[in-house]
Scaffold this motif. Structure first.
Motif, PDB file in Angstrom:
ATOM      1  N   GLU A 150      53.668 100.951  34.775  1.00  8.05           N
ATOM      2  CA  GLU A 150      54.725 100.039  34.343  1.00  8.05           C
ATOM      3  C   GLU A 150      56.075 100.353  34.975  1.00  8.05           C
ATOM      4  OE1 GLU A 150      54.793 100.143  30.093  1.00  8.05           O
ATOM      5  OE2 GLU A 150      52.603 100.059  30.001  1.00  8.05           O
ATOM      6  N   GLY A 151      56.370 101.625  35.091  1.00  9.68           N
ATOM      7  CA  GLY A 151      57.680 102.041  35.586  1.00  9.68           C
ATOM      8  C   GLY A 151      57.949 101.598  37.010  1.00  9.68           C
ATOM      9  N   ILE A 152      56.982 101.799  37.879  1.00  3.47           N
ATOM     10  CA  ILE A 152      57.153 101.406  39.285  1.00  3.47           C
ATOM     11  C   ILE A 152      57.335  99.901  39.389  1.00  3.47           C
ATOM     12  CG2 ILE A 152      56.056 101.361  41.563  1.00  3.47           C
ATOM     13  CD1 ILE A 152      57.030 104.153  40.692  1.00  3.47           C
ATOM     14  N   SER A 153      56.566  99.158  38.608  1.00  2.00           N
ATOM     15  CA  SER A 153      56.677  97.703  38.610  1.00  2.00           C
ATOM     16  C   SER A 153      58.072  97.262  38.160  1.00  2.00           C
ATOM     17  CB  SER A 153      55.618  97.102  37.696  1.00  2.00           C
ATOM     18  OG  SER A 153      55.775  95.714  37.612  1.00  2.00           O
ATOM     19  N   ASN A 154      58.591  97.901  37.109  1.00  2.00           N
ATOM     20  CA  ASN A 154      59.938  97.571  36.624  1.00  2.00           C
ATOM     21  C   ASN A 154      61.003  97.917  37.655  1.00  2.00           C
ATOM     22  OD1 ASN A 154      58.927  96.640  34.212  1.00  2.00           O
ATOM     23  ND2 ASN A 154      59.256  98.569  33.126  1.00  2.00           N
ATOM     24  N   VAL A 155      60.838  99.062  38.304  1.00  2.00           N
ATOM     25  CA  VAL A 155      61.788  99.475  39.336  1.00  2.00           C
ATOM     26  C   VAL A 155      61.766  98.478  40.488  1.00  2.00           C
ATOM     27  CG1 VAL A 155      62.255 101.227  41.103  1.00  2.00           C
ATOM     28  CG2 VAL A 155      61.790 101.923  38.751  1.00  2.00           C
ATOM     29  N   ILE A 156      60.572  98.079  40.915  1.00  2.00           N
ATOM     30  CA  ILE A 156      60.447  97.127  42.025  1.00  2.00           C
ATOM     31  C   ILE A 156      61.058  95.785  41.656  1.00  2.00           C
ATOM     32  CG2 ILE A 156      58.724  95.744  43.278  1.00  2.00           C
ATOM     33  CD1 ILE A 156      57.127  98.368  43.626  1.00  2.00           C
ATOM     34  N   ASP A 157      60.804  95.307  40.438  1.00  2.00           N
ATOM     35  CA  ASP A 157      61.428  94.052  39.993  1.00  2.00           C
ATOM     36  C   ASP A 157      62.953  94.167  40.013  1.00  2.00           C
ATOM     37  OD1 ASP A 157      58.937  92.959  39.599  1.00  2.00           O
ATOM     38  OD2 ASP A 157      58.950  93.234  37.415  1.00  2.00           O
ATOM     39  N   GLY A 158      63.471  95.313  39.588  1.00  2.89           N
ATOM     40  CA  GLY A 158      64.910  95.543  39.589  1.00  2.89           C
ATOM     41  C   GLY A 158      65.492  95.555  40.998  1.00  2.89           C
ATOM     42  N   ILE A 159      64.758  96.150  41.924  1.00  4.07           N
ATOM     43  CA  ILE A 159      65.227  96.185  43.318  1.00  4.07           C
ATOM     44  C   ILE A 159      65.241  94.774  43.897  1.00  4.07           C
ATOM     45  CG2 ILE A 159      64.744  97.008  45.659  1.00  4.07           C
ATOM     46  CD1 ILE A 159      63.569  99.552  44.365  1.00  4.07           C
ATOM     47  N   GLU A 160      64.194  93.988  43.620  1.00  2.48           N
ATOM     48  CA  GLU A 160      64.152  92.612  44.123  1.00  2.48           C
ATOM     49  C   GLU A 160      65.373  91.827  43.643  1.00  2.48           C
ATOM     50  OE1 GLU A 160      60.349  90.985  42.985  1.00  2.48           O
ATOM     51  OE2 GLU A 160      59.315  92.019  44.615  1.00  2.48           O
ATOM     52  N   GLN A 161      65.702  91.987  42.362  1.00  2.47           N
ATOM     53  CA  GLN A 161      66.859  91.284  41.810  1.00  2.47           C
ATOM     54  C   GLN A 161      68.153  91.777  42.448  1.00  2.47           C
ATOM     55  OE1 GLN A 161      66.709  88.543  39.783  1.00  2.47           O
ATOM     56  NE2 GLN A 161      68.833  88.438  40.443  1.00  2.47           N
ATOM     57  N   ARG A 162      68.264  93.088  42.670  1.00  2.00           N
ATOM     58  CA  ARG A 162      69.468  93.644  43.301  1.00  2.00           C
ATOM     59  C   ARG A 162      69.617  93.146  44.733  1.00  2.00           C
ATOM     60  NH1 ARG A 162      69.401  99.773  42.790  1.00  2.00           N
ATOM     61  NH2 ARG A 162      71.144  99.530  44.223  1.00  2.00           N
ATOM     62  N   VAL A 163      68.495  92.996  45.439  1.00  2.00           N
ATOM     63  CA  VAL A 163      68.546  92.476  46.811  1.00  2.00           C
ATOM     64  C   VAL A 163      69.084  91.044  46.797  1.00  2.00           C
ATOM     65  CG1 VAL A 163      67.174  91.811  48.827  1.00  2.00           C
ATOM     66  CG2 VAL A 163      66.726  93.986  47.700  1.00  2.00           C
ATOM     67  N   LEU A 164      68.549  90.221  45.921  1.00  2.00           N
ATOM     68  CA  LEU A 164      69.035  88.840  45.811  1.00  2.00           C
ATOM     69  C   LEU A 164      70.512  88.803  45.423  1.00  2.00           C
ATOM     70  CD1 LEU A 164      66.074  86.988  44.082  1.00  2.00           C
ATOM     71  CD2 LEU A 164      67.108  86.433  46.287  1.00  2.00           C
ATOM     72  N   ASP A 165      70.892  89.623  44.452  1.00  2.00           N
ATOM     73  CA  ASP A 165      72.299  89.690  44.049  1.00  2.00           C
ATOM     74  C   ASP A 165      73.188  90.140  45.201  1.00  2.00           C
ATOM     75  OD1 ASP A 165      71.498  88.895  41.528  1.00  2.00           O
ATOM     76  OD2 ASP A 165      71.642  90.911  40.645  1.00  2.00           O
ATOM     77  N   GLY A 166      72.699  91.099  45.985  1.00  2.00           N
ATOM     78  CA  GLY A 166      73.442  91.577  47.152  1.00  2.00           C
ATOM     79  C   GLY A 166      73.639  90.480  48.185  1.00  2.00           C
TER      80      GLY A 166
END
Length: 164
Positions: free
Chosen positions: A65-81
């Protein structure tokens, strides 16, 4: 004809510069732009440190679960960036079809995604964010250039340019 492209980003210092090249190409060719960021798996040392501090169940939960949550968070940060870099309503944002974060070996994942997405062009920077100017090209860029089945557009990093 270039209808779709894959931009592989390391999210480093020069990523906005490489993104500008990818967007300019996508705009010119009216191509869809797929964005990928590869997260390398934890090494054996990090794994053993976590194992010593977490129980077996917590470690399994982190992996599933943790890796999946981290990856989802990175995807969102990339879009926000991208939104921050370009401006919220910028028309080039519409060129970006998807942003994916995938765990694995960077060159293998990039080549695999290029094939799965059937893109016509791959865009990469010449070095990762941590690389110094000792080598003319980084390991991932070299492997992608050597093994890609489609053309590769490689953007040289600014620190490699000679100053007159």
């Amino acid at each position: 004809m270039i209808r779709s492209m894959l931009y592989a980003t390391d999210l480093g210092l020069y990523s906005p510069y490489v993104l500008q090249h990818a967007l300019a190409l996508a705009r010119t060719f009216e191509a869809e732009l797929y964005v990928i960021h590869v997260v390398e798996p934890m090494g054996p040392f990090a794994e053993s440190v976590l194992q010593s501090y977490l129980g077996e169940d917590a470690l399994k939960s982190l992996h599933s679960e943790g890796i999946s949550n981290v990856i989802d968070g990175i995807e969102q940060r990339v879009l926000d960036g991208f939104r921050e870099e370009l401006g919220e309503g910028h028309k080039d944002l519409a060129l970006i079809r998807t942003v994916r974060v995938v765990q694995g070996d960077p060159s293998n994942v990039i080549l695999d995604q290029a094939q799965k997405l059937a893109v016509d062009l791959v865009v990469v920077g010449s070095h990762s964010h941590g690389a110094r100017g000792e080598t003319p090209i980084g390991r991932t860029a070299a492997r992608v250039l050597q093994l890609s089945e489609v053309p590769v557009y490689m953007v040289p990093m600014l620190h490699n340019r000679a100053v007159d």
